[in-house]
Scaffold this motif. Structure first.
Motif, PDB file in Angstrom:
ATOM      1  N   ILE A 112       4.208  -0.354  -1.141  1.00 24.03           N
ATOM      2  CA  ILE A 112       4.984  -1.376  -0.432  1.00 24.03           C
ATOM      3  C   ILE A 112       6.261  -1.696  -1.208  1.00 24.03           C
ATOM      4  O   ILE A 112       7.344  -1.793  -0.629  1.00 24.03           O
ATOM      5  N   ALA A 113       6.137  -1.840  -2.523  1.00 22.22           N
ATOM      6  CA  ALA A 113       7.302  -2.128  -3.365  1.00 22.22           C
ATOM      7  C   ALA A 113       8.344  -1.016  -3.242  1.00 22.22           C
ATOM      8  O   ALA A 113       9.547  -1.288  -3.123  1.00 22.22           O
ATOM      9  N   LYS A 114       7.885   0.211  -3.229  1.00 19.83           N
ATOM     10  CA  LYS A 114       8.811   1.345  -3.103  1.00 19.83           C
ATOM     11  C   LYS A 114       9.496   1.336  -1.733  1.00 19.83           C
ATOM     12  O   LYS A 114      10.703   1.521  -1.633  1.00 19.83           O
ATOM     13  N   ALA A 115       8.728   1.107  -0.687  1.00 15.04           N
ATOM     14  CA  ALA A 115       9.288   1.108   0.670  1.00 15.04           C
ATOM     15  C   ALA A 115      10.303  -0.011   0.869  1.00 15.04           C
ATOM     16  O   ALA A 115      11.284   0.146   1.594  1.00 15.04           O
TER      17      ALA A 115
ATOM     18  N   THR B 106       3.296  -8.717  -4.730  1.00 10.28           N
ATOM     19  CA  THR B 106       2.067  -9.447  -5.015  1.00 10.28           C
ATOM     20  C   THR B 106       2.159 -10.894  -4.538  1.00 10.28           C
ATOM     21  O   THR B 106       1.217 -11.419  -3.935  1.00 10.28           O
ATOM     22  N   ASN B 107       3.292 -11.529  -4.773  1.00  9.97           N
ATOM     23  CA  ASN B 107       3.490 -12.907  -4.306  1.00  9.97           C
ATOM     24  C   ASN B 107       3.415 -12.993  -2.785  1.00  9.97           C
ATOM     25  O   ASN B 107       2.778 -13.894  -2.235  1.00  9.97           O
ATOM     26  N   MET B 108       4.082 -12.074  -2.117  1.00 10.55           N
ATOM     27  CA  MET B 108       4.069 -12.087  -0.655  1.00 10.55           C
ATOM     28  C   MET B 108       2.668 -11.777  -0.125  1.00 10.55           C
ATOM     29  O   MET B 108       2.240 -12.353   0.880  1.00 10.55           O
TER      30      MET B 108
ATOM     31  N   ARG C 277      -6.685  -7.942   0.762  1.00  9.48           N
ATOM     32  CA  ARG C 277      -6.366  -7.072  -0.375  1.00  9.48           C
ATOM     33  C   ARG C 277      -7.650  -6.797  -1.123  1.00  9.48           C
ATOM     34  O   ARG C 277      -8.360  -7.720  -1.522  1.00  9.48           O
ATOM     35  N   GLU C 278      -7.944  -5.526  -1.298  1.00  9.52           N
ATOM     36  CA  GLU C 278      -9.160  -5.150  -2.006  1.00  9.52           C
ATOM     37  C   GLU C 278      -8.946  -5.214  -3.509  1.00  9.52           C
ATOM     38  O   GLU C 278      -7.813  -5.300  -3.992  1.00  9.52           O
ATOM     39  N   ARG C 279     -10.023  -5.116  -4.199  1.00 10.46           N
ATOM     40  CA  ARG C 279     -10.025  -5.254  -5.653  1.00 10.46           C
ATOM     41  C   ARG C 279      -9.046  -4.309  -6.353  1.00 10.46           C
ATOM     42  O   ARG C 279      -8.405  -4.681  -7.323  1.00 10.46           O
ATOM     43  N   TYR C 280      -8.914  -3.108  -5.880  1.00 11.32           N
ATOM     44  CA  TYR C 280      -8.062  -2.120  -6.553  1.00 11.32           C
ATOM     45  C   TYR C 280      -6.665  -2.049  -5.955  1.00 11.32           C
ATOM     46  O   TYR C 280      -5.973  -1.056  -6.080  1.00 11.32           O
ATOM     47  N   GLY C 281      -6.258  -3.126  -5.306  1.00 14.28           N
ATOM     48  CA  GLY C 281      -4.879  -3.226  -4.841  1.00 14.28           C
ATOM     49  C   GLY C 281      -4.583  -2.656  -3.475  1.00 14.28           C
ATOM     50  O   GLY C 281      -3.444  -2.711  -3.029  1.00 14.28           O
ATOM     51  N   LYS C 282      -5.564  -2.108  -2.807  1.00 18.17           N
ATOM     52  CA  LYS C 282      -5.323  -1.594  -1.460  1.00 18.17           C
ATOM     53  C   LYS C 282      -5.171  -2.760  -0.502  1.00 18.17           C
ATOM     54  O   LYS C 282      -5.866  -3.764  -0.602  1.00 18.17           O
TER      55      LYS C 282
END
Length: 122
Positions: free
Chosen positions: A29-32, A41-43, A55-60
């Motif tokens: 998402i950050a790259k896009a 992360t804030n958003m 949001r899952e534990r591993y950032g998905k």
């Protein structure tokens, strides 16, 4: 909490990324969006509080049903507008037309977006 343009932008990008790669993460998402992982992360926290995202534990990141339907509607508006742009006589490359359509759709009032998609279904 009211949805702002920035919320809609993130939802749309997450939806579009999910169409290509179902297991979308913060880095994708950050790259896009060409922004920092901290901003994403804030958003994500805001969107989770609104019930639009999980949001899952591993950032998905995954859209909830509500987030998915909202993002899908935005995507339909972008697609419809992008298809209509050539009729305006604008000589735009496809990627430029896509960026312009995104910008316009995110700035449109909700009633105008509804009408745009409604005309497509008529």
């Amino acid at each position: 909490m009211e949805l702002r343009k920035s919320h809609l932008r993130y939802l749309l990008v997450i939806y579009e990324l999910g169409r290509i790669k179902p297991d979308t993460g913060i880095a994708d998402i950050a790259k896009a969006l060409d922004c920092s992982k901290a901003s994403v992360t804030n958003m994500m926290s805001n969107l989770m509080e609104m019930g639009l995202l999980v949001r899952e534990r591993y950032g998905k990141v995954y859209l909830t049903d509500t987030g998915f339907l909202l993002a899908k509607g935005l995507f339909r508006c972008v697609t419809e507008l992008q298809e209509r742009l050539p009729a305006l006589g604008l000589d735009l490359a496809p990627e430029d037309a896509g960026r312009l359509a995104h910008t316009i759709v995110l700035d449109l009032p909700e009633s105008c977006r509804d009408r745009l998609v409604g005309e497509q279904n008529a």
